[in-house]
Design an enzyme around this catalytic site. Structure first.
Site, PDB file in Angstrom:
ATOM      1  N   ASP A 195       8.545 -18.530  70.874  1.00  9.72           N
ATOM      2  CA  ASP A 195       9.658 -17.681  70.464  1.00  9.72           C
ATOM      3  C   ASP A 195      10.895 -18.554  70.270  1.00  9.72           C
ATOM      4  O   ASP A 195      11.189 -19.414  71.110  1.00  9.72           O
ATOM      5  CB  ASP A 195       9.946 -16.609  71.516  1.00  9.72           C
ATOM      6  CG  ASP A 195       8.840 -15.566  71.607  1.00  9.72           C
ATOM      7  OD1 ASP A 195       7.873 -15.646  70.821  1.00  9.72           O
ATOM      8  OD2 ASP A 195       8.947 -14.673  72.472  1.00  9.72           O
ATOM      9  N   HIS A 232      10.742 -12.227  65.040  1.00  8.51           N
ATOM     10  CA  HIS A 232      11.183 -11.928  66.412  1.00  8.51           C
ATOM     11  C   HIS A 232      12.388 -10.990  66.358  1.00  8.51           C
ATOM     12  O   HIS A 232      13.182 -10.910  67.292  1.00  8.51           O
ATOM     13  CB  HIS A 232      11.536 -13.228  67.125  1.00  8.51           C
ATOM     14  CG  HIS A 232      11.613 -13.121  68.620  1.00  8.51           C
ATOM     15  ND1 HIS A 232      10.832 -12.275  69.371  1.00  8.51           N
ATOM     16  CD2 HIS A 232      12.405 -13.772  69.528  1.00  8.51           C
ATOM     17  CE1 HIS A 232      11.118 -12.400  70.657  1.00  8.51           C
ATOM     18  NE2 HIS A 232      12.080 -13.294  70.776  1.00  8.51           N
ATOM     19  N   HIS A 268      18.717  -9.646  69.882  1.00  7.73           N
ATOM     20  CA  HIS A 268      17.818  -9.769  71.026  1.00  7.73           C
ATOM     21  C   HIS A 268      18.098  -8.632  72.006  1.00  7.73           C
ATOM     22  O   HIS A 268      18.657  -8.830  73.091  1.00  7.73           O
ATOM     23  CB  HIS A 268      18.003 -11.139  71.699  1.00  7.73           C
ATOM     24  CG  HIS A 268      16.764 -11.619  72.381  1.00  7.73           C
ATOM     25  ND1 HIS A 268      16.503 -11.360  73.700  1.00  7.73           N
ATOM     26  CD2 HIS A 268      15.692 -12.299  71.910  1.00  7.73           C
ATOM     27  CE1 HIS A 268      15.333 -11.879  74.030  1.00  7.73           C
ATOM     28  NE2 HIS A 268      14.821 -12.455  72.953  1.00  7.73           N
ATOM     29  N   HIS A 312       8.566 -20.981  74.620  1.00  2.00           N
ATOM     30  CA  HIS A 312       9.820 -20.824  73.892  1.00  2.00           C
ATOM     31  C   HIS A 312      10.255 -22.166  73.311  1.00  2.00           C
ATOM     32  O   HIS A 312       9.998 -23.208  73.906  1.00  2.00           O
ATOM     33  CB  HIS A 312      10.917 -20.279  74.811  1.00  2.00           C
ATOM     34  CG  HIS A 312      10.648 -18.889  75.296  1.00  2.00           C
ATOM     35  ND1 HIS A 312       9.752 -18.634  76.308  1.00  2.00           N
ATOM     36  CD2 HIS A 312      11.135 -17.694  74.891  1.00  2.00           C
ATOM     37  CE1 HIS A 312       9.701 -17.323  76.514  1.00  2.00           C
ATOM     38  NE2 HIS A 312      10.530 -16.740  75.677  1.00  2.00           N
TER      39      HIS A 312
END
Length: 205
Positions: free
Chosen positions: A21, A73, A77, A167
């Site tokens: 990610d 993604h 966020h 990540h």
């Protein structure tokens, strides 16, 4: 039609998918890419935040140029379960427009921010044309728990068809250093690395 999030895939082959990610920063991604290349891993899936893609287009293009799979993604966020359908649809479409404009890629895989989801979110993403991809091996690398800890979490009790979460944002300062040992250990166990899409294509019907 039933839409389900994918945590791992039931397959016959001894394959696993490494996923990364990426949400912010410019320091960690290149070392991760270079480590994968140096260890001859040419199959992995990167879930890119569109805000990051907009800020770092050259890095996004670097992921594409190395031949790695790109998934979305999202944009902000934030937890999708806390938002309305209209908000989610707007976020997903704006994210796709940005990623497509920069990379030319139309993503078919989606990982929700924070991995936050429920059946409503998964169904909505499915109707928008995405497979929701979760994971079942979590390195917790974003917590920087120590390189040995990341190696242990990512290479113990791994099974065929597993999806591993890492990540490549700047918060994950130990990921690139842990990767060589992780890759060696997983190869010694007989695993081959494939993209998430390739894993899905191997699914036993």
């Amino acid at each position: 039609m039933a839409y389900e999030a994918v945590y791992n895939v039931k397959i016959r082959n001894k394959c696993i998918a490494l996923t990364f990610d990426v949400g912010w920063g410019k320091k960690v991604l290149s070392p991760v890419l270079d480590t994968l290349s140096a260890n001859h891993v040419n199959k992995a899936t990167f879930f890119l935040s569109s805000t990051w893609v907009k800020e770092r287009p050259q890095l996004a293009l670097k992921v594409k140029a190395r031949g790695y799979e790109i998934g979305s993604h999202g944009q902000l966020h934030e937890n999708y379960t806390e938002h309305t359908n209209a908000w989610i649809i707007r976020e997903v479409k704006q994210a796709q427009n940005t990623i497509n404009r920069v990379t030319g890629i139309k993503c078919r895989l989606f990982r929700t921010p924070n991995g936050d989801m429920d059946q409503r979110v998964v169904r909505l993403l499915g109707k928008l044309g995405y497979k929701t991809i979760h994971w079942n091996v979590d390195s917790l690398d974003w917590k920087n728990p120590g390189i040995k800890n990341i190696i242990q979490r990512s290479s113990t009790n791994v099974k065929s068809g597993d999806i591993l979460l890492f990540h490549a944002s700047d918060s994950a300062r130990q990921t690139a250093k842990a990767l060589p040992s992780i890759l060696r250990r997983l190869r010694r166990q007989g695993f081959q690395f494939v993209t998430v899409s390739e894993l899905l294509s191997m699914r036993i019907k």
